[in-house]
Scaffold this motif. Structure first.
Motif, PDB file in Angstrom:
ATOM      1  N   SER A 135       8.327  -8.410   5.520  1.00 36.78           N
ATOM      2  CA  SER A 135       7.898  -8.716   4.153  1.00 36.78           C
ATOM      3  C   SER A 135       8.716  -7.901   3.173  1.00 36.78           C
ATOM      4  O   SER A 135       8.793  -6.668   3.296  1.00 36.78           O
ATOM      5  CB  SER A 135       6.422  -8.374   3.968  1.00 36.78           C
ATOM      6  OG  SER A 135       5.626  -9.091   4.871  1.00 36.78           O
ATOM      7  N   ARG A 136       9.299  -8.568   2.222  1.00 39.41           N
ATOM      8  CA  ARG A 136      10.076  -7.875   1.190  1.00 39.41           C
ATOM      9  C   ARG A 136       9.105  -7.132   0.284  1.00 39.41           C
ATOM     10  O   ARG A 136       8.109  -7.690  -0.158  1.00 39.41           O
ATOM     11  CB  ARG A 136      10.893  -8.912   0.422  1.00 39.41           C
ATOM     12  CG  ARG A 136      11.835  -8.330  -0.580  1.00 39.41           C
ATOM     13  CD  ARG A 136      12.693  -9.378  -1.193  1.00 39.41           C
ATOM     14  NE  ARG A 136      11.835 -10.361  -1.846  1.00 39.41           N
ATOM     15  CZ  ARG A 136      12.282 -11.460  -2.411  1.00 39.41           C
ATOM     16  NH1 ARG A 136      13.550 -11.747  -2.380  1.00 39.41           N
ATOM     17  NH2 ARG A 136      11.452 -12.287  -2.992  1.00 39.41           N
ATOM     18  N   SER A 137       9.400  -5.873  -0.014  1.00 41.61           N
ATOM     19  CA  SER A 137       8.528  -5.092  -0.889  1.00 41.61           C
ATOM     20  C   SER A 137       9.099  -4.967  -2.297  1.00 41.61           C
ATOM     21  O   SER A 137       8.549  -4.240  -3.123  1.00 41.61           O
ATOM     22  CB  SER A 137       8.255  -3.710  -0.289  1.00 41.61           C
ATOM     23  OG  SER A 137       9.455  -2.999  -0.120  1.00 41.61           O
TER      24      SER A 137
ATOM     25  N   CYS B 292      13.924 -13.074   4.845  1.00 39.23           N
ATOM     26  CA  CYS B 292      12.639 -13.589   4.342  1.00 39.23           C
ATOM     27  C   CYS B 292      12.164 -14.803   5.145  1.00 39.23           C
ATOM     28  O   CYS B 292      10.969 -15.077   5.206  1.00 39.23           O
ATOM     29  CB  CYS B 292      12.742 -13.932   2.860  1.00 39.23           C
ATOM     30  SG  CYS B 292      12.732 -12.471   1.804  1.00 39.23           S
TER      31      CYS B 292
ATOM     32  N   SER C 156      10.639 -15.087  11.323  1.00 38.86           N
ATOM     33  CA  SER C 156       9.298 -14.935  11.884  1.00 38.86           C
ATOM     34  C   SER C 156       9.382 -14.994  13.400  1.00 38.86           C
ATOM     35  O   SER C 156      10.145 -15.766  13.958  1.00 38.86           O
ATOM     36  CB  SER C 156       8.345 -16.015  11.360  1.00 38.86           C
ATOM     37  OG  SER C 156       8.713 -17.271  11.842  1.00 38.86           O
TER      38      SER C 156
ATOM     39  N   TYR D  38      11.972  -3.606   2.790  1.00 43.34           N
ATOM     40  CA  TYR D  38      11.082  -4.482   3.548  1.00 43.34           C
ATOM     41  C   TYR D  38      10.038  -3.652   4.291  1.00 43.34           C
ATOM     42  O   TYR D  38      10.250  -2.481   4.573  1.00 43.34           O
ATOM     43  CB  TYR D  38      11.871  -5.287   4.607  1.00 43.34           C
ATOM     44  CG  TYR D  38      12.930  -6.180   4.042  1.00 43.34           C
ATOM     45  CD1 TYR D  38      12.664  -7.480   3.662  1.00 43.34           C
ATOM     46  CD2 TYR D  38      14.237  -5.706   3.900  1.00 43.34           C
ATOM     47  CE1 TYR D  38      13.641  -8.305   3.150  1.00 43.34           C
ATOM     48  CE2 TYR D  38      15.228  -6.535   3.381  1.00 43.34           C
ATOM     49  CZ  TYR D  38      14.916  -7.817   3.008  1.00 43.34           C
ATOM     50  OH  TYR D  38      15.899  -8.620   2.501  1.00 43.34           O
TER      51      TYR D  38
ATOM     52  N   SER E  10       6.743  -9.862  11.739  1.00 52.87           N
ATOM     53  CA  SER E  10       6.952 -10.282  10.353  1.00 52.87           C
ATOM     54  C   SER E  10       7.824  -9.268   9.632  1.00 52.87           C
ATOM     55  O   SER E  10       7.921  -8.106  10.033  1.00 52.87           O
ATOM     56  CB  SER E  10       5.623 -10.444   9.614  1.00 52.87           C
ATOM     57  OG  SER E  10       5.003  -9.190   9.453  1.00 52.87           O
TER      58      SER E  10
END
Length: 149
Positions: free
Chosen positions: A119-121, A99, A102, A142, A117
């Motif tokens: 992104s956790r879903s 998380c 970057s 993710y 990037s």
């Protein structure tokens, strides 16, 4: 991200996890006391393992400048451990590191990738026992924006 990848998103994220020191490459550094990191499938031994699989992503919008689509690849990280506490602690450590990620550049073979990037879903999903034994399983999903350089 636009373009074709020479490696699967799962294999790319596997390399990122190894590069972050969260696990080891089982092909070059085998030990029963470490967390081997696999892509798309794993060995039955040891009890502790991290497996990254490519899953369904999200189709992004088409960019009006060049007509390419800005898709996000789906990846799932699965943690396997001998007991619930060990698995939960490892899942939290992996999730926190990913998380915070970057603009990570990763290279292997002749390919180089830029992870824009991750992104956790969803949150950590404790699945319970692995079928056929008492090892515990956890997954985290993710969406990854990655570009081959």
């Amino acid at each position: 991200m636009p373009g074709t990848l020479a490696h699967s998103p799962g294999d790319i994220l596997r390399r990122v996890i190894i590069d972050l020191g969260l696990g080891i490459d089982p092909e070059t550094n085998a030990s029963e006391n470490t967390w081997p990191v696999y892509a798309e499938g794993e060995s039955d031994k040891p009890d502790t393992a991290i497996t990254v699989r490519t899953t369904v992503g999200v189709a992004g919008p088409r960019m009006m400048i060049n007509g390419e689509y800005n898709d996000a690849d789906g990846v799932q990280v699965r943690i396997r451990a001998g007991n619930h506490t060990t698995g939960w602690v490892k899942a939290k450590a992996v999730d926190q590191a990913l998380c915070a990620l970057s603009l990570k550049t990763i290279s292997f073979g002749s390919a180089s990738y830029l992870v824009w990037s991750l992104s956790r879903s969803g949150t950590i999903n404790p699945l319970g026992n692995e079928p056929g034994n008492k090892r515990k399983l956890f997954t985290i999903n993710y969406l990854m924006m990655v570009e081959q350089r």
